[in-house]
Write a protein that holds these residues in place. Structure first.
Motif, PDB file in Angstrom:
ATOM      1  N   THR A  41      -7.739 -18.728   8.374  1.00  0.00           N
ATOM      2  CA  THR A  41      -6.764 -19.587   7.698  1.00  0.00           C
ATOM      3  C   THR A  41      -6.232 -18.917   6.444  1.00  0.00           C
ATOM      4  N   SER A  42      -7.134 -18.291   5.671  1.00  0.00           N
ATOM      5  CA  SER A  42      -6.720 -17.587   4.464  1.00  0.00           C
ATOM      6  C   SER A  42      -5.750 -16.461   4.809  1.00  0.00           C
ATOM      7  N   PHE A  43      -6.079 -15.691   5.848  1.00  0.00           N
ATOM      8  CA  PHE A  43      -5.224 -14.589   6.274  1.00  0.00           C
ATOM      9  C   PHE A  43      -3.862 -15.100   6.750  1.00  0.00           C
ATOM     10  N   THR A  44      -3.877 -16.191   7.522  1.00  0.00           N
ATOM     11  CA  THR A  44      -2.633 -16.759   8.055  1.00  0.00           C
ATOM     12  C   THR A  44      -1.722 -17.248   6.943  1.00  0.00           C
ATOM     13  N   VAL A  92       3.076  -0.278   1.799  1.00  0.00           N
ATOM     14  CA  VAL A  92       2.501  -1.322   2.650  1.00  0.00           C
ATOM     15  C   VAL A  92       1.555  -0.735   3.696  1.00  0.00           C
ATOM     16  N   GLU A  93       1.997   0.303   4.407  1.00  0.00           N
ATOM     17  CA  GLU A  93       1.206   0.821   5.520  1.00  0.00           C
ATOM     18  C   GLU A  93      -0.149   1.402   5.092  1.00  0.00           C
ATOM     19  N   PRO A  94      -0.236   2.201   4.018  1.00  0.00           N
ATOM     20  CA  PRO A  94      -1.572   2.662   3.598  1.00  0.00           C
ATOM     21  C   PRO A  94      -2.493   1.524   3.174  1.00  0.00           C
ATOM     22  N   VAL A  95      -1.938   0.503   2.507  1.00  0.00           N
ATOM     23  CA  VAL A  95      -2.790  -0.613   2.074  1.00  0.00           C
ATOM     24  C   VAL A  95      -3.298  -1.398   3.273  1.00  0.00           C
ATOM     25  N   ILE A  96      -2.470  -1.541   4.316  1.00  0.00           N
ATOM     26  CA  ILE A  96      -2.941  -2.203   5.533  1.00  0.00           C
ATOM     27  C   ILE A  96      -4.124  -1.428   6.123  1.00  0.00           C
ATOM     28  N   ALA A  97      -4.003  -0.110   6.176  1.00  0.00           N
ATOM     29  CA  ALA A  97      -5.107   0.707   6.685  1.00  0.00           C
ATOM     30  C   ALA A  97      -6.357   0.549   5.814  1.00  0.00           C
ATOM     31  N   LEU A  98      -6.161   0.531   4.498  1.00  0.00           N
ATOM     32  CA  LEU A  98      -7.296   0.363   3.584  1.00  0.00           C
ATOM     33  C   LEU A  98      -7.948  -0.999   3.779  1.00  0.00           C
ATOM     34  N   SER A  99      -7.150  -2.022   4.047  1.00  0.00           N
ATOM     35  CA  SER A  99      -7.702  -3.365   4.239  1.00  0.00           C
ATOM     36  C   SER A  99      -8.661  -3.406   5.420  1.00  0.00           C
ATOM     37  N   ILE A 100      -8.337  -2.669   6.469  1.00  0.00           N
ATOM     38  CA  ILE A 100      -9.218  -2.616   7.642  1.00  0.00           C
ATOM     39  C   ILE A 100     -10.578  -2.040   7.249  1.00  0.00           C
ATOM     40  N   ALA A 101     -10.551  -0.938   6.502  1.00  0.00           N
ATOM     41  CA  ALA A 101     -11.795  -0.293   6.090  1.00  0.00           C
ATOM     42  C   ALA A 101     -12.600  -1.188   5.151  1.00  0.00           C
ATOM     43  N   LEU A 106     -13.073 -14.433   0.740  1.00  0.00           N
ATOM     44  CA  LEU A 106     -11.805 -15.115   1.059  1.00  0.00           C
ATOM     45  C   LEU A 106     -10.669 -14.606   0.181  1.00  0.00           C
ATOM     46  N   ALA A 107     -10.970 -14.339  -1.091  1.00  0.00           N
ATOM     47  CA  ALA A 107      -9.930 -13.822  -1.986  1.00  0.00           C
ATOM     48  C   ALA A 107      -9.449 -12.456  -1.525  1.00  0.00           C
ATOM     49  N   VAL A 108     -10.399 -11.611  -1.093  1.00  0.00           N
ATOM     50  CA  VAL A 108     -10.036 -10.278  -0.594  1.00  0.00           C
ATOM     51  C   VAL A 108      -9.181 -10.402   0.664  1.00  0.00           C
ATOM     52  N   VAL A 109      -9.594 -11.268   1.571  1.00  0.00           N
ATOM     53  CA  VAL A 109      -8.843 -11.470   2.813  1.00  0.00           C
ATOM     54  C   VAL A 109      -7.443 -11.988   2.509  1.00  0.00           C
ATOM     55  N   PHE A 110      -7.338 -12.919   1.567  1.00  0.00           N
ATOM     56  CA  PHE A 110      -6.036 -13.483   1.213  1.00  0.00           C
ATOM     57  C   PHE A 110      -5.111 -12.407   0.642  1.00  0.00           C
ATOM     58  N   CYS A 111      -5.645 -11.590  -0.250  1.00  0.00           N
ATOM     59  CA  CYS A 111      -4.821 -10.531  -0.862  1.00  0.00           C
ATOM     60  C   CYS A 111      -4.343  -9.530   0.183  1.00  0.00           C
ATOM     61  N   PHE A 112      -5.252  -9.141   1.071  1.00  0.00           N
ATOM     62  CA  PHE A 112      -4.825  -8.213   2.117  1.00  0.00           C
ATOM     63  C   PHE A 112      -3.882  -8.890   3.101  1.00  0.00           C
ATOM     64  N   GLY A 113      -4.046 -10.193   3.296  1.00  0.00           N
ATOM     65  CA  GLY A 113      -3.119 -10.923   4.160  1.00  0.00           C
ATOM     66  C   GLY A 113      -1.704 -10.879   3.630  1.00  0.00           C
ATOM     67  N   LEU A 114      -1.548 -10.910   2.313  1.00  0.00           N
ATOM     68  CA  LEU A 114      -0.222 -10.800   1.712  1.00  0.00           C
ATOM     69  C   LEU A 114       0.447  -9.483   2.116  1.00  0.00           C
ATOM     70  N   VAL A 115      -0.349  -8.413   2.129  1.00  0.00           N
ATOM     71  CA  VAL A 115       0.201  -7.104   2.487  1.00  0.00           C
ATOM     72  C   VAL A 115       0.523  -7.046   3.977  1.00  0.00           C
ATOM     73  N   HIS A 116      -0.341  -7.622   4.814  1.00  0.00           N
ATOM     74  CA  HIS A 116      -0.068  -7.629   6.252  1.00  0.00           C
ATOM     75  C   HIS A 116       1.224  -8.382   6.556  1.00  0.00           C
ATOM     76  N   GLY A 117       1.534  -9.425   5.789  1.00  0.00           N
ATOM     77  CA  GLY A 117       2.784 -10.148   5.991  1.00  0.00           C
ATOM     78  C   GLY A 117       3.992  -9.258   5.777  1.00  0.00           C
ATOM     79  N   LEU A 118       3.905  -8.369   4.798  1.00  0.00           N
ATOM     80  CA  LEU A 118       4.993  -7.414   4.572  1.00  0.00           C
ATOM     81  C   LEU A 118       5.127  -6.472   5.762  1.00  0.00           C
ATOM     82  N   GLY A 119       3.993  -6.122   6.374  1.00  0.00           N
ATOM     83  CA  GLY A 119       4.029  -5.281   7.562  1.00  0.00           C
ATOM     84  C   GLY A 119       4.678  -5.982   8.740  1.00  0.00           C
ATOM     85  N   PHE A 120       4.383  -7.280   8.904  1.00  0.00           N
ATOM     86  CA  PHE A 120       5.016  -8.045   9.982  1.00  0.00           C
ATOM     87  C   PHE A 120       6.528  -8.071   9.793  1.00  0.00           C
ATOM     88  N   ALA A 121       6.980  -8.323   8.565  1.00  0.00           N
ATOM     89  CA  ALA A 121       8.414  -8.396   8.291  1.00  0.00           C
ATOM     90  C   ALA A 121       9.090  -7.054   8.531  1.00  0.00           C
TER      91      ALA A 121
END
Length: 401
Positions: A238-241, A263-272, A310-325
């Protein structure tokens, strides 16, 4: 754990890393392009289409890859120099080649007949995400024997320059307005299509994007592997969404603009980071499997570690949204029509995300319930593989461009 069991776990880890490493980072949001088309009323009852096409792709495609072609020589020289006026001049000096390519790959029809195009004005230049785009306006004379049908095969995979080109269309014609998204699998649409057909187009795009975006799937798998209870994965998902929905809509509507090189490097970092978080919990609680289950969320609610996660997931979710767009390629001003399309695209993303959770989490729960130690090592192996791949992608995207 016995020696044979440890060897098996090491083998699983090695297999996971090898399998995931075989997937190139370009599969996340690789070399794609988006064509923008606006459709409205033209002069004398004609249909007017205004196309915006990535400039360098138009030059190399229209020149048919002939390196001594005058359009290629003039166009690439202006592109390399960053000369906007020179770019427009190159296209206007070789209109026949440039317009000919577009009209061979893009058409408007009515009934069973193809409409006749005529160019309106000269090529002009614009920019999308910092990339030069060429703008071309065409009017189409169509017989009045059916709903207009738009077809696009611009910049196909077979040309070898980009893959998965999308054509995003917005239209306002004869009292009908809406949007559509075309690609190689769905190259045409009718302006007379029903609302549920338009819904399905963007829903399908969203679902296909998440399924084709290996980095988003791995992030989700890292969340699932690191969640011991259903409540944990529900809160994390839910936090990620919520996070990615906010930035996805803001970026697609032009309210925020963050370069993909960030955006793309931060998405990769979020996975790690998310995968590494679970490994860190395992290390802290090594030898005490029951304690591993308790770390992160207390029975009555979130503890400090749970809130941080949850805070970490939420912050990385913000970056993933930029990747979707960025992957959808829409960066337009506000409109209700566009907002509807974006929301449906997001629904497609969420549907696949929920489906993955619904399949993977119960399977992990069964393994953990029947063989807690084996389940612990299995999730650890997956998390280790995901974390390694995330770091590899991060380095590649930072230093490899």
């Amino acid at each position: 754990m016995s020696r044979h069991a440890r060897r098996a776990v090491i083998g699983v880890i090695a297999a996971v890393i090898a399998l995931l490493s075989a997937v190139q980072p370009a599969l996340a949001h690789g070399f794609t392009s988006t064509v923008y088309v606006r459709i409205g009323a033209g002069d004398e009852g004609r249909i007017r289409t205004t196309l915006e096409l990535e400039y360098d792709l138009l030059v190399v495609s229209a020149a048919d890859a002939e390196r001594d072609d005058p359009l290629f020589q003039a166009g690439t020289a202006a592109f390399d120099a960053g000369d906007t006026e020179g770019q427009a001049a190159a296209l206007n000096a070789h209109t026949r080649s440039a317009v000919g390519y577009v009209t061979r790959r893009f058409s408007v029809g009515s009934g069973s007949r193809t409409c006749t195009p005529s160019r309106q004005g000269a090529f002009t230049m614009s920019r999308q995400e910092g990339v030069p785009y060429a703008r071309l306006t065409l009017d189409w004379a169509c017989p009045a024997d059916g709903d207009p049908v738009v077809r696009s095969g611009l910049f196909p995979d077979s040309e070898g320059y980009v893959r998965d080109t999308k054509t995003i269309i917005t239209y306002d014609l004869d009292g009908r307005s809406g949007s559509a998204a075309l690609d190689a699998a769905h190259p045409s649409f009718s302006l007379g299509q029903s609302w549920y057909e338009r819904f399905w187009e963007f829903f399908r795009l969203g679902a296909e994007h998440l399924l084709g975006g290996i980095d988003h799937i791995l992030f989700l798998l890292a969340l699932i592997a690191g969640s011991r209870r259903l409540r944990e994965i529900v809160l994390a998902a839910t936090s990620f969404t919520l996070a990615h929905s906010v930035t996805f809509l803001l970026a697609a509507l032009g309210a925020v603009d963050v370069p993909s090189r960030i955006v793309e490097p931060v998405i990769a970092l979020s996975i790690a980071v998310v995968a590494g978080w679970y490994l860190w919990r395992m290390w802290r609680s090594r030898g005490r499997a029951a304690e591993v289950e308790a770390v992160g969320l207390g029975r009555l609610g979130l503890d400090r570690a749970g809130w941080i996660r949850l805070a970490v997931v939420f912050c990385f979710g913000l970056v993933h949204g930029l990747g979707f767009a960025g992957a959808l390629g829409i960066h337009e001003a506000w409109s209700w029509t566009l907002l509807w399309s974006l929301l449906v695209f997001n629904v497609g993303i969420e549907a696949v995300q929920l489906a993955i959770i619904a399949v993977v989490f119960p399977l992990l729960a069964v393994v953990r319930g029947r063989a807690p130690v084996a389940g612990l090592w299995l999730t650890g192996a997956v998390s280790a593989g995901v974390a390694v791949l995330g770091l590899v992608w991060f380095v590649q995207r930072v230093f490899g461009g």
